[in-house]
Design an enzyme around this catalytic site. Sequence first.
Site, PDB file in Angstrom:
ATOM      1  CB  SER A 187      45.572  27.923  -0.829  1.00  8.04           C
ATOM      2  OG  SER A 187      45.218  27.426   0.712  1.00  8.04           O
TER       3      SER A 187
ATOM      4  CG  ASP B  28      36.999  26.392   1.585  1.00  8.62           C
ATOM      5  OD1 ASP B  28      37.132  27.003   2.392  1.00  8.62           O
ATOM      6  OD2 ASP B  28      37.780  26.490   0.511  1.00  8.62           O
TER       7      ASP B  28
ATOM      8  CG  HIS C 203      40.892  28.404   0.947  1.00  8.51           C
ATOM      9  ND1 HIS C 203      40.181  27.243   0.341  1.00  8.51           N
ATOM     10  CD2 HIS C 203      42.057  28.247   0.771  1.00  8.51           C
ATOM     11  CE1 HIS C 203      41.311  26.650  -0.233  1.00  8.51           C
ATOM     12  NE2 HIS C 203      42.528  26.870   0.101  1.00  8.51           N
TER      13      HIS C 203
END
Length: 303
Positions: free
Chosen positions: A31, A235, A238
């Site tokens: 990601s 979060d 990331h």
Amino acid sequence: MLSIFFFILLSHACSVKSQLPQNIFILAGQSNMAGRGGVINDTKTNTLIWDGVVPAQCQPNPSILRLNAKLTWVQAHEPLHADFDVAKTNGVGPGMPFANAILTKRQSFGVIGLVPCAIGGTNISEWRKGSFHYEQMVRRTRVALQSGGIIRALLWYQGESDTITLEDAESYKGRLEKFFMDLRSDLQDPMLPIIQVALASGEGTFVDIVREAQLGSDLPNVECVDAKGLPLEPDGLHLSTPSQVRLGEMLADAFPESILSPTKASGITGNAPTMFASYISYFLLIQLLISLSIILTLTINFP
């Protein structure tokens, strides 16, 4: 008038060729390579959305293309992986700031072709030779090479998913180096430059073990950029948009200065016929235009 028409056609033929990417970079991993910068939770719908903020370092550039999901070269823009990592919400990643930083360093570098291949949430075992993601990356890279360019480097950011279990973390170094060696073999480029990122975060508690594997690779021509300390999104996993910009610039700094000039390099052997055919096609096009010019001239002068 005829001469003007001929030179317009000739200029168009040359400009088409010049817009094919000469310098190809593979973007792979999970990601944080696909890009989650600016991805936020929409409290009204309780879904993840991208805030749409594109920093100056990530702005589109006519000299930066990307291979889209339909295997066509188009002008690159954020989010680079929007049509590829389709199961997730994509935002700003390191690819665009990397490419813009390279062109800032060397404006004569030529057209850059980015090949997005990253998929969020994947662990290293899902990138082993023979896996869907691995074979898809190799296939996309081979298609990218058909334009006549050269692979300059693999940009690799992955490992967060391998921090969950001790077994995966301890196996990471062997699996990673096997992945690198297999990719070099399949692309017929034993010294393909690889720039990997040492983790800034992880999904589990074994981040340090994976980071040690990334920072301690014994393979030649493998550089490691350390993302530790770059600010994260709320979060905690990331990279934020400013961090992605900084990471892209760090990756550009790690790209070997010795190959910033697009000199001929040994690439995938199977690309040579394609490059030759490309040059022959443009040669024949020019010859056709010359012949057309002669025929039109004779028609006008000798009706």
